[in-house]
Motif scaffolding. Structure first.
Motif, short mmCIF file in Angstrom:
data_model
loop_
_atom_site.label_atom_id
_atom_site.label_comp_id
_atom_site.label_asym_id
_atom_site.label_seq_id
_atom_site.Cartn_x
_atom_site.Cartn_y
_atom_site.Cartn_z
N THR A 115 41.70 41.44 33.59
CA THR A 115 42.14 41.02 34.91
C THR A 115 43.62 41.26 35.04
O THR A 115 44.31 41.58 34.05
CB THR A 115 41.81 39.52 35.14
N PHE A 116 44.13 41.10 36.25
CA PHE A 116 45.58 41.16 36.46
C PHE A 116 46.17 39.82 36.02
O PHE A 116 45.54 38.77 36.13
CB PHE A 116 45.88 41.43 37.93
N VAL A 117 47.39 39.85 35.55
CA VAL A 117 48.01 38.69 34.93
C VAL A 117 48.11 37.49 35.86
O VAL A 117 48.17 36.33 35.41
CB VAL A 117 49.40 39.06 34.36
N ALA A 118 48.10 37.70 37.18
CA ALA A 118 48.21 36.59 38.12
C ALA A 118 47.12 35.55 37.91
O ALA A 118 47.35 34.35 38.10
CB ALA A 118 48.17 37.12 39.55
N THR A 119 45.92 35.98 37.55
CA THR A 119 44.82 35.04 37.32
C THR A 119 45.21 34.02 36.27
O THR A 119 45.03 32.80 36.45
CB THR A 119 43.55 35.79 36.88
N CYS A 120 45.75 34.50 35.17
CA CYS A 120 46.12 33.62 34.06
C CYS A 120 47.42 32.87 34.35
O CYS A 120 47.59 31.72 33.91
CB CYS A 120 46.25 34.42 32.77
N ASN A 121 48.33 33.50 35.06
CA ASN A 121 49.57 32.80 35.42
C ASN A 121 49.28 31.56 36.25
O ASN A 121 49.88 30.50 36.02
CB ASN A 121 50.49 33.74 36.21
N ALA A 122 48.37 31.67 37.20
CA ALA A 122 48.05 30.53 38.05
C ALA A 122 47.47 29.37 37.24
O ALA A 122 47.77 28.20 37.49
CB ALA A 122 47.07 30.95 39.14
N ILE A 123 46.65 29.70 36.26
CA ILE A 123 46.11 28.66 35.36
C ILE A 123 47.24 27.98 34.62
O ILE A 123 47.30 26.74 34.51
CB ILE A 123 45.10 29.28 34.38
N THR A 124 48.18 28.75 34.15
CA THR A 124 49.30 28.22 33.37
C THR A 124 50.22 27.36 34.24
O THR A 124 50.82 26.39 33.76
CB THR A 124 50.09 29.37 32.72
N TYR A 125 50.35 27.70 35.53
CA TYR A 125 51.16 26.87 36.42
C TYR A 125 50.66 25.43 36.45
O TYR A 125 51.44 24.50 36.70
CB TYR A 125 51.13 27.42 37.86
N MET B 22 49.57 23.96 33.90
CA MET B 22 49.71 23.52 32.51
C MET B 22 48.35 23.41 31.84
O MET B 22 48.14 22.61 30.93
CB MET B 22 50.48 22.20 32.43
N ALA B 23 47.42 24.24 32.30
CA ALA B 23 46.11 24.38 31.67
C ALA B 23 46.11 25.66 30.84
O ALA B 23 47.09 26.40 30.82
CB ALA B 23 45.02 24.40 32.73
N GLU B 24 44.99 25.93 30.19
CA GLU B 24 44.92 27.07 29.27
C GLU B 24 43.75 27.97 29.63
O GLU B 24 42.62 27.48 29.80
CB GLU B 24 44.76 26.57 27.83
N PRO B 25 43.97 29.29 29.76
CA PRO B 25 42.83 30.20 29.97
C PRO B 25 41.92 30.24 28.75
O PRO B 25 42.39 30.16 27.60
CB PRO B 25 43.51 31.57 30.18
N LEU B 26 40.65 30.35 29.00
CA LEU B 26 39.64 30.54 27.96
C LEU B 26 38.93 31.84 28.31
O LEU B 26 38.31 31.94 29.36
CB LEU B 26 38.66 29.36 27.96
N PHE B 27 39.02 32.84 27.43
CA PHE B 27 38.58 34.19 27.78
C PHE B 27 37.14 34.45 27.34
O PHE B 27 36.81 34.31 26.16
CB PHE B 27 39.51 35.22 27.15
N GLN C 118 46.12 45.89 30.26
CA GLN C 118 45.99 45.44 28.88
C GLN C 118 45.31 44.08 28.90
O GLN C 118 45.60 43.24 29.76
CB GLN C 118 47.37 45.34 28.22
N LEU C 119 44.41 43.84 27.98
CA LEU C 119 43.67 42.58 27.98
C LEU C 119 44.63 41.40 27.88
O LEU C 119 45.60 41.42 27.13
CB LEU C 119 42.68 42.54 26.82
N MET C 120 44.32 40.35 28.65
CA MET C 120 45.20 39.19 28.73
C MET C 120 45.41 38.53 27.37
O MET C 120 46.50 38.02 27.08
CB MET C 120 44.64 38.16 29.72
N ASN C 121 44.39 38.51 26.54
CA ASN C 121 44.51 37.86 25.23
C ASN C 121 45.44 38.61 24.29
O ASN C 121 45.81 38.08 23.23
CB ASN C 121 43.14 37.70 24.58
N ARG C 122 45.86 39.82 24.67
CA ARG C 122 46.82 40.58 23.85
C ARG C 122 48.26 40.30 24.27
O ARG C 122 49.20 40.67 23.55
CB ARG C 122 46.55 42.07 23.97
N LEU C 123 48.45 39.70 25.45
CA LEU C 123 49.81 39.43 25.91
C LEU C 123 50.41 38.25 25.14
O LEU C 123 49.70 37.29 24.82
CB LEU C 123 49.81 39.12 27.41
N PRO C 124 51.72 38.31 24.85
CA PRO C 124 52.34 37.28 24.01
C PRO C 124 52.10 35.85 24.51
O PRO C 124 51.93 34.93 23.70
CB PRO C 124 53.83 37.62 24.05
N CYS C 125 52.06 35.66 25.83
CA CYS C 125 51.91 34.31 26.37
C CYS C 125 50.49 33.77 26.28
O CYS C 125 50.27 32.58 26.53
CB CYS C 125 52.40 34.27 27.82
#
Length: 387
Positions: free
Chosen positions: A97-107, A109-114, A344-351
């Motif tokens: 997905t595009f990083v915005a999906t995961c960024n919004a979850i992080t806003y 203070m929750a955690e994405p589960l892939f 690039q897969l979200m789980n590969r990004l440092p955050c």
């Protein structure tokens, strides 16, 4: 090896110049509506075009309510807030997905589960989702879906309709219902796409759209929450700084957000939305021509899933190997024809490397092979070309 494809793309866009991946088209009443907004002086978040854009989008998508936001990420953030996502909770989504999906979850203070995708949709797999939940989750005494070991709440599930192709919504609705998860569709890329005759973004508790400059219609920047009347009222309140209506007093009853779409942008959106069906038709014709051009070649054109009408926002091909993908990207971009690899897969990004995940074999396979081709609405003029 790729000369024929490059030539074909240039024929579609009738130019020897640089060809972007996806550019906006302004063939309607955009200038008229924007000028009307400027003349009215109501260019900010209050104005007739905001209400008109929301009403027209609700009608087009079949959603009971549509609430405009400043961008698609803001729409996702608000949807997650409305779903009740709390700090420390988990929200299921796809790694592709595009990083915005995961960024919004992080806003939140929750955690994405892939969870993995299906190859035939490139979107979240209901089979993989159900399997992971069956092994790792349970319904707690409080009625919430929780991880078995830690007892963490899994609050919501966000599939993303990749490149405008609908996910397997029947399966996702069923799994989310059984596991008591709020289904929030990231439909940022799928305006104009339908699953079994129903518009994407209207199957879950909420859906979100994006009108960035590279989307099928644009407001320059902008987004939308699609939902019911109850969530719609809350969304409008939160996105207007949680201000209680009053002729002149300023009272805000909770922490809100300055997320409303300006009237100037909404004017552009109204003119663009009037052309949506012609845009979809042109893009679907382009997709058909790509598919015919690539028939029998080592590059496999990605077609819409069964029972769907995709908007083909970004046309995608699947290469036979990672090496072929690299060669294609180099050849096309060197020729000033813009192509791009899948994210690039979200789980590969440092955050997000610390986040939980299931088996991601399909996402990893697609990551190595998918390339997007130029997908703008093709030119209709016969300007000087290849002379």
């Amino acid at each position: 090896m790729f000369d024929a494809l490059i030539r074909f793309i240039r024929e579609q866009y009738r130019t020897n110049e640089f060809i972007p991946l996806h550019a906006p088209v302004f063939n309607g009443r955009e200038r008229e509506y924007v000028t009307e907004t400027i003349d009215s002086t109501f260019v900010s978040s209050v104005g007739a075009f905001v209400n008109r854009f929301e009403a027209n989008m609700a009608t087009y998508t079949g959603s009971p309510r549509a609430v405009a936001t400043v961008n698609g990420t803001a729409a996702l953030h608000v949807a997650l807030r409305l779903a009740g996502v709390q700090p420390g909770e988990l929200v299921i989504t796809q790694p592709l997905t595009f990083v915005a999906t995961c960024n919004a979850i992080t806003y939140c203070m929750a955690e994405p589960l892939f969870i993995d995708v299906d190859r035939h949709t490139m979107s979240l797999s209901p089979t993989a989702l159900d399997a992971w939940l069956g092994e790792h989750a349970q319904i707690g005494d409080d009625g919430f879906c929780r991880t078995r070991i830690e007892g963490k709440v899994i609050r919501a599930c966000i599939p993303m309709h990749t490149f405008g192709h609908p996910a397997e919504l029947d399966g996702l609705v069923d799994v989310c219902s059984r596991w008591r998860l709020m289904l929030i569709e990231d439909a940022a890329e799928s305006l104009g796409s339908f699953y079994k005759g129903r518009h994407t973004g209207t199957f879950g508790g909420m859906g979100t759209l994006s009108f960035n400059g590279n989307k099928i219609i644009t407001t320059g920047g902008g987004g939308m929450v699609l939902t019911d009347d109850v969530f719609g009222e809350r969304a409008k309140h939160l996105t207007t700084t949680a201000k209680k209506p009053h002729p002149y007093e300023f009272f805000h009853d909770e922490v809100g957000y300055n997320y409303r779409l300006p009237n100037l942008n909404a004017a552009l959106g109204c003119a663009q939305l009037e052309q949506i069906e012609s845009f979809v038709a042109a893009k679907r014709q382009l997709a058909l021509r790509y598919a015919e051009q690539l028939e029998g070649s080592p590059l496999h054109f990605f077609r819409e899933p069964e029972h769907c009408r995709s908007n083909y926002w970004l046309n995608a091909i699947i290469c036979d190997s990672f090496e072929q993908r690299v060669a294609l990207l180099k050849a096309t971009n060197d020729a000033s024809v813009m192509t791009r690899p899948i994210w690039q897969l979200m789980n590969r990004l440092p955050c997000f490397t610390h986040c939980r995940r299931g088996d991601l074999s399909n996402a990893e396979w697609l990551e190595e092979r998918v390339v997007n081709l130029p997908s703008s609405v093709p030119a209709t003029s016969t300007s000087e070309f290849l002379t």
